[in-house]
Structure formats: structure tokens, C-alpha cells
Design a protein around this motif. Structure first.
Motif, PDB file in Angstrom:
ATOM      1  N   ARG A  12      10.094   3.139  -8.330  1.00  0.00           N
ATOM      2  CA  ARG A  12       8.800   2.555  -7.995  1.00  0.00           C
ATOM      3  C   ARG A  12       8.331   1.717  -9.178  1.00  0.00           C
ATOM      4  N   CYS A  13       7.300   0.891  -8.959  1.00  0.00           N
ATOM      5  CA  CYS A  13       6.815   0.050 -10.042  1.00  0.00           C
ATOM      6  C   CYS A  13       5.978   0.864 -11.022  1.00  0.00           C
ATOM      7  N   GLY A  14       5.863   0.362 -12.230  1.00  0.00           N
ATOM      8  CA  GLY A  14       5.049   1.009 -13.251  1.00  0.00           C
ATOM      9  C   GLY A  14       3.816   0.174 -13.519  1.00  0.00           C
ATOM     10  N   GLY A  15       3.273   0.293 -14.725  1.00  0.00           N
ATOM     11  CA  GLY A  15       2.083  -0.461 -15.080  1.00  0.00           C
ATOM     12  C   GLY A  15       0.821   0.311 -14.782  1.00  0.00           C
ATOM     13  N   THR A  16      -0.324  -0.374 -14.893  1.00  0.00           N
ATOM     14  CA  THR A  16      -1.618   0.269 -14.671  1.00  0.00           C
ATOM     15  C   THR A  16      -2.410  -0.518 -13.634  1.00  0.00           C
ATOM     16  N   GLY A  35       9.806  22.703   6.412  1.00  0.00           N
ATOM     17  CA  GLY A  35      10.175  22.331   7.766  1.00  0.00           C
ATOM     18  C   GLY A  35      10.343  20.835   7.915  1.00  0.00           C
ATOM     19  N   ALA A  36       9.827  20.307   9.006  1.00  0.00           N
ATOM     20  CA  ALA A  36       9.986  18.881   9.261  1.00  0.00           C
ATOM     21  C   ALA A  36       9.228  18.028   8.256  1.00  0.00           C
ATOM     22  N   ALA A  37       8.229  18.629   7.567  1.00  0.00           N
ATOM     23  CA  ALA A  37       7.422  17.875   6.609  1.00  0.00           C
ATOM     24  C   ALA A  37       7.974  17.947   5.187  1.00  0.00           C
ATOM     25  N   ALA A  38       9.122  18.557   5.021  1.00  0.00           N
ATOM     26  CA  ALA A  38       9.681  18.702   3.669  1.00  0.00           C
ATOM     27  C   ALA A  38       9.963  17.339   3.058  1.00  0.00           C
ATOM     28  N   GLN A  39       9.499  17.153   1.808  1.00  0.00           N
ATOM     29  CA  GLN A  39       9.706  15.883   1.124  1.00  0.00           C
ATOM     30  C   GLN A  39      10.084  16.122  -0.328  1.00  0.00           C
ATOM     31  N   VAL A  40      10.713  15.121  -0.912  1.00  0.00           N
ATOM     32  CA  VAL A  40      10.942  15.088  -2.355  1.00  0.00           C
ATOM     33  C   VAL A  40      10.059  13.965  -2.888  1.00  0.00           C
ATOM     34  N   VAL A  41       9.065  14.295  -3.666  1.00  0.00           N
ATOM     35  CA  VAL A  41       8.132  13.298  -4.191  1.00  0.00           C
ATOM     36  C   VAL A  41       8.567  12.931  -5.608  1.00  0.00           C
ATOM     37  N   THR A  42       8.944  11.723  -5.811  1.00  0.00           N
ATOM     38  CA  THR A  42       9.530  11.345  -7.097  1.00  0.00           C
ATOM     39  C   THR A  42       9.303   9.858  -7.382  1.00  0.00           C
ATOM     40  N   ALA A  43       9.338   9.499  -8.668  1.00  0.00           N
ATOM     41  CA  ALA A  43       9.192   8.099  -9.060  1.00  0.00           C
ATOM     42  C   ALA A  43      10.509   7.337  -8.922  1.00  0.00           C
ATOM     43  N   ASP A  44      11.600   8.092  -8.967  1.00  0.00           N
ATOM     44  CA  ASP A  44      12.922   7.465  -8.903  1.00  0.00           C
ATOM     45  C   ASP A  44      13.812   8.280  -7.965  1.00  0.00           C
ATOM     46  N   VAL A  45      14.577   7.590  -7.166  1.00  0.00           N
ATOM     47  CA  VAL A  45      15.462   8.262  -6.213  1.00  0.00           C
ATOM     48  C   VAL A  45      16.895   7.862  -6.530  1.00  0.00           C
ATOM     49  N   ASN A  46      17.676   8.833  -6.993  1.00  0.00           N
ATOM     50  CA  ASN A  46      19.064   8.534  -7.335  1.00  0.00           C
ATOM     51  C   ASN A  46      19.977   8.918  -6.180  1.00  0.00           C
TER      52      ASN A  46
END
Lengths: 221, 466
Positions: free
Chosen positions: B385-389, B430-441
Motif C-alpha cells: 500500500r502507499c505510505g506518506g501522511t 469464518g467467511a469474514a476471516a481476513q489478513v490485514v496488512t500493509a504488504d502482501v507477499n
């Protein structure tokens, strides 16, 4: 890193080569002024002890403001044709072709390669086709003479004036020979499979600008 | 120090070659004449060497190369596209550097070109060292003709000569980057800006010109063996405020984009002298093709094309070992596999290599590299994802993966990342399971045994059927 030196024989060869070749190469460019041969008296003033610096300004089918000259319409004269071996009668035509090339203050000097080896020395680069014979002593050219090309150093940040060029290839298509008319004299396939430009966003037909830092040393073996 | 042959080469090739490099082609109409082999038969392999030291080439960020589009043919479903590549540069990969946004003055906002956040660097100390230079030369290397004949067995009386341009075998890493615009339907308000950064080198690459050897098709032939090592980033997020206009170079975000780290790729297009890129006309409408003709149906050529050079132990383990297994572990008859077959590695993880019987093959690395964390940014293929402020929000990666799909019933079977052995944090269940991350490898990838038997690019203009 470089031991600058003077190689009169090499530098002298460059002057002679430019004298005979450059006017010949540029003479056919439409819009360019005709070239004048240098006479012996003028060449006698050339010492070349400090190297050579030269500018090149060439225009191909454009005026001084990069506006194309007569490059509109079918079979206009602004075109280049290429025909390859075993493809006789089939011409790869670059149509609506025009542009410029300007080289600013390119400097040539004689120089010696560094006496020591670099971290990337590879003796195999200097072997003959037999894979055994060294084409230079010990397969190492270090210390050999060469011709060094540089542009002015210490250019400011954001300065791009070493080489500028403008190129327009408006249409590309194959043209075929027809009877006694060669393909390069025809414009039957008026469409285009490709068009290409090199320019700058500052204005229509503005020249692309670039800079070179460092040095190129050319040598033979 | 130099032999008479070397001096002769210098006189014959060096100065005319330099002059020809400097001159813009004039308007020219002339049939091309091929060099006869006897014209080049005295060439010993010598050539012109070019060393580039403390080198940098930079095109101004507003200057561009453009591929100009055209209105699509009637009935076509695609739209016109115009592509521009701005600010192309070959610069250093060390500390120091700049963004493309030169409207702020000088070279634009300063950055560190040792990172993939920075598109332009300083000078390259050894773009090509004086003792490992770029080489331009005529040469007569061994090879096979289209009919299978061995060529150039006698170096003093060669059958075929080539012209070749060779990259150094080793050179400094450097940055090659540009920013680009895709303009849709020739509408200046429909522009996508992007930035491409390649940091690495192309040592070992080769470009060769020769006459093709297919009987009846002895035409101009091009061979290109591409070798690339390094990192790659493609991004589109950039600062706004005036930089959306066509031709205005923006400052791109420091971290957003698609990354390929630790890339090592070899793509062979053509083989001396039986396979090459060739040009020809297609139809009568002005179209042309760029083609690698099919490999000849000739066992002598196959022996060259599908073979492995004796003693080679580097790379292509999976395919090579599988192949060698079929030859009872004997590599002696496989002479050219490493040249005719390409590969592409994305990331440094090397699986165990096994032969056709499933056993660990002798000589293989047992393991190599490391398995990537789910959010690793130092290896493999990943998205950031993008960085900055303020920074962009994190990525909500889907934590469930479909493992089966029944076509008839439409039923799907999912597996969850939960309770996985790699410590991936799961949000929700369940169906709502997510991985919340800034980078996805996405992990690493290896492609081996890339064999190009036939390749064809055809232009589609006018009434041509494409």
C-alpha cells in the motif's frame, strides 16, 4: 582513474577522418546548408594537443524551429526505406520521417586505460576464437591506449544539454515493388502499423533533452 | 603491446565505427548488400571495446519516447492508446538520487537510490570496467546451420561470421527507470501515470546479427539473449496538485506498487545459426511480422538445442535433472541446454530438486534461500500500500482460499489460514476471516526449461484478419 595522455597518431587520424567523412554523410540531408571542404591552410592550425571538442547540428526534413518541411500527404519525400536480404521487393517504409540531432561540446581525447585491474577483470573477454590465444598481452588490456569521450563535467542539477534530438516516424508499413516502380517510390498502403516519436512535453515538436555524466573510453584489440 | 592484427582492426573498424555511431541517418533509399563471408574471414575475434566509468545517462523528465496510437479498425472492440515513456535513465544504485518532479527545482526531491523508493541515482562507477567492457566485434563462433551442418570448425577458414554486441560478464548494479503515461482514446483527461524502476544489471546479455541459414530464407537475422538480475517495481500512486496534467512529471509514492525482488532471468531468443528473429511482410496490406521460425526438423539441430554443456552445474535444476534422469544421469551428450533453455526466478527460495524418480538428485542444493513471511518486503513477489501522511489504509487480504469448485453444482470448498504454521495474524473468523496488512507477499516463483520453439508478432492494420 585515467592517465590522460597524448597520442598524436590517433588524434591525427580522427581529424583526417572527420575531414573526409562528415561532409559526405550530411550532404544529402534536405534543409541542411551545403558543407564546405576545409583547405590545408586551415588544417595546419590544428594542433589537437589538448584533444578535440565538437558540436554537431543536423536537421532532417525540418526547419530551424523543428517544423516539418513537405512531410504531408501521400508519397511525400520524408521517408526511409529498408529492404533486407531474401526479402527483395518488400520495403519496410518509415514514412512522415523527420527530426534533428544536436550534440553539444562532445570532447575527444587520447587516454590510457587504468594500469591496474578492476574488480570485474575477466580475461576470457580478450580471447581469440580458439578460446586459448590472448589477443592482448596476458589477456589484460590495462594501460592500453584508447580514445576518451566526455561531455562537460560539473553540469548543474537539472541541466540536460549534452544531446538533444527530435524524431517523428508518422507511419510504418510495407510497400511492394510494382513493375519497374520500386516499393520505396510507392505509398499504396497508406495506413500505419506503428508510429513513433521522441520529443519533449514543453511544446509540440520540441526536442528531447538528455545529459551524460562520466566518460566512455573506446579501444580496439 | 598490440599486434599488427589488432592495429589493423583498429584502423578498419574503430574510427569508421565511431563515426557511424555519431551520425543521424539521412533519408536513404538503397538495397542492402550482405557481406560475403570472405569479407570477414580475416577477423580473429578482435573488436571495439567500450568502457563506461562513473557513467550516467538521464533524459529530462519532460522528454519522452512515444508510441503513437491510431483509431481502431471499424468493428474492433478496443480503444486507441498512446504510450509515452518519460525521463528514461541509467543511473547509480547507491545512496543519493532524486525523484522526477523537477518543477520543485534541480533534480527534484532528493531520495536514496539504494532503495526501490527512488527512481534515479548518481553515477555508476563501473557500468563497464576497462577490463570487462562492452564489446562490438565480428566473430565466427561454432554453431550449426539450419540443415544441421557444423559451422566454423576451422577458425582460420570460417564458414559464417556474425556481428555481435556483448554486455560485460560482470558490472555494477544500476538503476534503470522511467515514468509513463497511457492516454486512452486520445483524451488528455484520460491518463494513467505510472513509474517503473529496475535495479540490477544485465551482465552476460548478448545481441548478435547474422545471415539466417534456412535454405531459401537466408535473410537478416537477429539473436538476443537477455540476462537480467535484480529487483523490479511498478507503481501508480503519486502526489497530486498539478502533476495530473499530461507531460508533468509527478513525484511517485515511496512504497506503493507491485514488486519483484531477487529476480534472475534468462530469455534466449535465437540460436546460432539455426534459429533467429527475422522480418517479413504479411499479406499485401502493409503488415509485417517479427518471427522466430520453427525449429528445423533435423536431428543434428535437436542434439544441439536440447542438450546440456558438459560440466555445467548451474541453474535449471528441476528441468535439467528431470532430463538427465531420462539419460541415466549421464550429461555428456547434452551439450547446449544452458544456452537454448531460459529460466526466470522471482525470489531466492529454491526447492529441493528431484529427478524423475522423485529422489533428491545428486548435486542439487538441499535448500536455498528462505520461505517468505506473509508480509515480507525483501524477497519474492509482493504488493504494498502507499505510505506518506496520511498513509493509505492496509490491505484486507482474503484469508480463505478456495480449494475446490464443483462445476455442476457451483459448490465451493474453502480452506482457512487460521491455525496455520506460519504465524499469519487472522482478523475475524469464518467467511469474514481476513489478513490485514500493509504488504502482501505472494511468495517466490521459479520457471525452468523455458524453450522457445516458435514465436511470431504480427501487425494488424487495415483489413488484415487478426
Amino acid at each position: 582513474m585515467i592517465n590522460a595522455g597524448v597520442l598524436k597518431r590517433v588524434v591525427g587520424a580522427i581529424v583526417v577522418a572527420f575531414g573526409c567523412c562528415l561532409p559526405y554523410a550530411l550532404a544529402d540531408m534536405p534543409g541542411a546548408p551545403s558543407m564546405q571542404a576545409l583547405d590545408e591552410a586551415e588544417l595546419e592550425q590544428v594542433v589537437a594537443r589538448q584533444g578535440i571538442m565538437f558540436d554537431i547540428r543536423s536537421r532532417n526534413n525540418v526547419d530551424a524551429a523543428n517544423n516539418p518541411i513537405g512531410c504531408v500527404g501521400a508519397l511525400n519525400p520524408c521517408r526511409v526505406g529498408l529492404e533486407f536480404t531474401a526479402r527483395a521487393g518488400k520495403w519496410l517504409m518509415l514514412k512522415d520521417y523527420y527530426g534533428t540531432l544536436e550534440i553539444e561540446s562532445l570532447r575527444l581525447d587520447a587516454a590510457f586505460l587504468s594500469a591496474g585491474s578492476s574488480p570485474y577483470f575477466d580475461a576470457s573477454r580478450f580471447l581469440a576464437a580458439d578460446g586459448v590465444t590472448c589477443l592482448v598481452v596476458a589477456c589484460n588490456p590495462s594501460g592500453a591506449p584508447g580514445i576518451m569521450f566526455t561531455y562537460p563535467e560539473n553540469k548543474g542539477a537539472g541541466v540536460y544539454n549534452d544531446l538533444t534530438t527530435f524524431l517523428n516516424i508518422g507511419r510504418v508499413a510495407i510497400e511492394f515493388d510494382s513493375g519497374l516502380t520500386p516499393g520505396y517510390m510507392r505509398d499504396v498502403n497508406t495506413g500505419s502499423v506503428l508510429a513513433f516519436r521522441a520529443s519533449d512535453a514543453s511544446a509540440p515538436n520540441a526536442s528531447m533533452q538528455m545529459r551524460f555524466d562520466g566518460r566512455a573510453i573506446v579501444y580496439g584489440f | 603491446m598490440f599486434t599488427e592484427a589488432c592495429r589493423k582492426t583498429q584502423r578498419q573498424f574503430l574510427l569508421p565505427g565511431l563515426l557511424s555511431l555519431l551520425l543521424l541517418p539521412a533519408t536513404l533509399f538503397a538495397g542492402m548488400q550482405p557481406l560475403a563471408d570472405e569479407d570477414m574471414s580475416s577477423v580473429s575475434g578482435a573488436g571495439i571495446a567500450m568502457a563506461f566509468e562513473d557513467f550516467r545517462w538521464m533524459v529530462k523528465p519532460t522528454s519522452y519516447f512515444e508510441q503513437v496510437g491510431a483509431a481502431p479498425a471499424i468493428g474492433a472492440t478496443w480503444q486507441r492508446g498512446d504510450l509515452r515513456w518519460y525521463g528514461v535513465n541509467i543511473s547509480g544504485a547507491g545512496p543519493g538520487g532524486s525523484h522526477f518532479n523537477e518543477y520543485v527545482g534541480g533534480f527534484g526531491t532528493a531520495c536514496d537510490a539504494s532503495l526501490l523508493s527512488c527512481p534515479r541515482g548518481g553515477v555508476i562507477p563501473y557500468f563497464s570496467a576497462h577490463d570487462n567492457p562492452y564489446l562490438l566485434r565480428a566473430f565466427s563462433p561454432l554453431g550449426r546451420s539450419f540443415t544441421g551442418a557444423q559451422l566454423n570448425l576451422d577458425p582460420n577458414n570460417p564458414d559464417k561470421s556474425i556481428y555481435e554486441f556483448l554486455a560485460p560478464t560482470q558490472q555494477d548494479d544500476y538503476t534503470m527507470s522511467f515514468w509513463g503515461e497511457i492516454k486512452v482514446d486520445n483524451d488528455p483527461n484520460e491518463i494513467l501515470k505510472s513509474q517503473t524502476i529496475i535495479r540490477g544489471n544485465a551482465s552476460g546479455s548478448a545481441f548478435r546479427l547474422f545471415q539466417f541459414t534456412e535454405p531459401g530464407n537466408e535473410t537478416f537475422a537477429i539473436l538476443y539473449h537477455s540476462r537480467l538480475q535484480g529487483d523490479f517495481r511498478f507503481s501508480v500512486s503519486h502526489e497530486l496538485g498539478g502533476a495530473d496534467a499530461q507531460g508533468t512529471p509527478p513525484r511517485f509514492n515511496d512504497r506503493e506498487g507491485m514488486y519483484f525482488r531477487n529476480v534472475d532471468a534468462y530469455i534466449p531468443l535465437g540460436q546460432l545459426y539455426y534459429q533467429a528473429l527475422t522480418l517479413d511482410a504479411v499479406g499485401v496490406d502493409g503488415n509485417f511480422e517479427l518471427k522466430v521460425p520453427k525449429l528445423p526438423n533435423n536431428s543434428a539441430v535437436w542434439g544441439d538445442f536440447y542438450a546440456l554443456r558438459t560440466g555445467d552445474l548451474a541453474g535449471y535444476e528441476t528441468a535439467r535433472r528431470a532430463l538427465s534422469g531420462n539419460f541415466s544421469g549421464n550429461n555428456a551428450g547434452l551439450k547446449n541446454y544452458d544456452v537454448s533453455h531460459g529460466y526466470s526466478h522471482w525470489g531466492d527460495w529454491y526447492p529441493n530438486c528431484r529427478n524423475v524418480t522423485g529422489n533428491l538428485a545428486t548435486g542439487c542444493l538441499a535448500t536455498g534461500g528462505t520461505r517468505n513471511a506473509y508480509n515480507a518486503t525483501n524477497d519474492g513477489v509482493y504488493f504494498s500500500r502507499c505510505g506518506g501522511t496520511p498513509a493509505c489504509g492496509n490491505v484486507n487480504a482474503y484469508a480463505r482460499r478456495m480449494t475446490a469448485y464443483n462445476v455442476e453444482s457451483g459448490a465451493k470448498t474453502f480452506a482457512y489460514y487460521g491455525a496455520n504454521p506460519h504465524g499469519i495474524p487472522i482478523t475475524g473468523s469464518g467467511a469474514a476471516a481476513q489478513v490485514v496488512t500493509a504488504d502482501v507477499n505472494l511468495g517466490d516463483s521459479r520457471i525452468h526449461g523455458l524453450l522457445i520453439n516458435h514465436l511470431r508478432f504480427v501487425s494488424c492494420m487495415g483489413s488484415a484478419t487478426c
